[in-house]
Design a protein around this motif. Structure first.
Motif, PDB file in Angstrom:
ATOM      1  N   ALA A  26      -6.989  -5.238   3.119  1.00 54.56           N
ATOM      2  CA  ALA A  26      -8.495  -4.547   2.188  1.00 54.56           C
ATOM      3  C   ALA A  26      -7.737  -3.330   2.045  1.00 54.56           C
ATOM      4  O   ALA A  26      -7.457  -2.837   0.407  1.00 54.56           O
ATOM      5  CB  ALA A  26      -9.312  -3.694   2.624  1.00 54.56           C
ATOM      6  N   THR A  27      -6.476  -2.583   1.904  1.00 51.32           N
ATOM      7  CA  THR A  27      -5.082  -1.270   1.277  1.00 51.32           C
ATOM      8  C   THR A  27      -4.598  -1.600   0.668  1.00 51.32           C
ATOM      9  O   THR A  27      -3.840  -0.576  -0.066  1.00 51.32           O
ATOM     10  CB  THR A  27      -5.057  -0.479   2.889  1.00 51.32           C
ATOM     11  N   THR A  59      -4.270  -7.103   9.999  1.00 52.18           N
ATOM     12  CA  THR A  59      -5.259  -6.637  10.007  1.00 52.18           C
ATOM     13  C   THR A  59      -6.691  -7.150   8.703  1.00 52.18           C
ATOM     14  O   THR A  59      -6.057  -6.397   7.298  1.00 52.18           O
ATOM     15  CB  THR A  59      -6.069  -5.090  10.665  1.00 52.18           C
ATOM     16  N   ALA A  60      -7.941  -7.174   8.847  1.00 55.35           N
ATOM     17  CA  ALA A  60      -8.575  -7.031   7.389  1.00 55.35           C
ATOM     18  C   ALA A  60      -8.612  -6.241   7.184  1.00 55.35           C
ATOM     19  O   ALA A  60      -8.505  -5.909   6.021  1.00 55.35           O
ATOM     20  CB  ALA A  60     -10.292  -7.625   7.850  1.00 55.35           C
ATOM     21  N   GLU A  61      -8.392  -4.797   7.942  1.00 53.21           N
ATOM     22  CA  GLU A  61      -8.467  -4.069   7.105  1.00 53.21           C
ATOM     23  C   GLU A  61      -7.284  -3.257   6.568  1.00 53.21           C
ATOM     24  O   GLU A  61      -7.017  -2.493   5.322  1.00 53.21           O
ATOM     25  CB  GLU A  61      -8.427  -2.485   8.267  1.00 53.21           C
ATOM     26  N   ASP A  62      -6.258  -3.417   6.919  1.00 56.26           N
ATOM     27  CA  ASP A  62      -4.893  -3.907   6.206  1.00 56.26           C
ATOM     28  C   ASP A  62      -4.571  -4.724   4.896  1.00 56.26           C
ATOM     29  O   ASP A  62      -4.328  -4.301   4.161  1.00 56.26           O
ATOM     30  CB  ASP A  62      -3.554  -4.157   7.320  1.00 56.26           C
ATOM     31  N   ASN A  94       0.559  -1.269  -0.405  1.00 54.83           N
ATOM     32  CA  ASN A  94      -0.044  -0.192   0.200  1.00 54.83           C
ATOM     33  C   ASN A  94       0.661   1.551  -0.146  1.00 54.83           C
ATOM     34  O   ASN A  94       0.395   2.583   0.316  1.00 54.83           O
ATOM     35  CB  ASN A  94      -1.034   0.207   1.331  1.00 54.83           C
ATOM     36  N   THR A 143      -4.085 -14.032   8.120  1.00 54.82           N
ATOM     37  CA  THR A 143      -3.538 -12.573   8.022  1.00 54.82           C
ATOM     38  C   THR A 143      -3.258 -12.530   9.863  1.00 54.82           C
ATOM     39  O   THR A 143      -1.848 -11.571  10.166  1.00 54.82           O
ATOM     40  CB  THR A 143      -4.947 -11.603   8.024  1.00 54.82           C
TER      41      THR A 143
END
Length: 156
Positions: free
Chosen positions: A150-151, A145-148, A24, A139
């Motif tokens: 997704a980026t 994290t799931a948020e990481d 990212n 993960t």
């Protein structure tokens, strides 16, 4: 610090050439720098220090390199550029890896010139076509994290 990521384990497992497969980090996703690779080589002396060579190709096919050194301080490396880039520093750490240490996740702290970011690297000499799926299903093991996740932009 996890035993897997202590100084002696990192000294044994980090050296070699790694390809960035997901990130990212704007430097790798803006399209101007392609096929990024990191090469780490041990430097003899006190503590864990690595020579760090980052290479990439431009849209025109030219190869460029960024040279620096990484010194382990606590649970993170402090990168310092070489030559005129000596004034530049950044901090990063290995936050996750597969059992064979063929896929690793690096987390970079924000620096004066760059935002915080995440790179997923695989050993250059190892094919791992399922790395995206493998990381997605584990993960936590990879320090994400799931948020990481997704980026991330997948480069290959």
């Amino acid at each position: 610090m996890s035993e897997v990521f202590n100084a002696s384990a990192l000294a044994a497992k980090l050296p070699g050439t790694w390809s960035v497969v997901a990130t990212n980090f704007p430097m790798w996703i803006d399209g101007t720098r392609q096929n990024p690779e990191f090469t780490y080589e041990l430097v003899a002396g006190e503590g864990l220090t690595l020579d760090d060579t980052v290479s990439f190709t431009t849209r025109d096919g030219e190869t460029h390199t960024i040279l620096g050194t990484d010194q382990l301080q606590g649970d993170e490396f402090v990168w310092r550029g070489l030559g005129w880039k000596r004034i530049l520093t950044s901090r990063w750490q290995v936050v996750g890896a597969d059992e064979a240490f063929n896929t690793i996740v690096l987390r970079f702290s924000r620096s004066r010139l760059t935002p915080a970011g995440i790179d997923i690297l695989t050993r250059k000499d190892r094919e791992n076509p399922a790395v995206r799926s493998t990381v997605a299903h584990a993960t936590d093991q990879y320090g994400l994290t799931a948020e990481d996740f997704a980026t991330l932009t997948w480069l290959s």
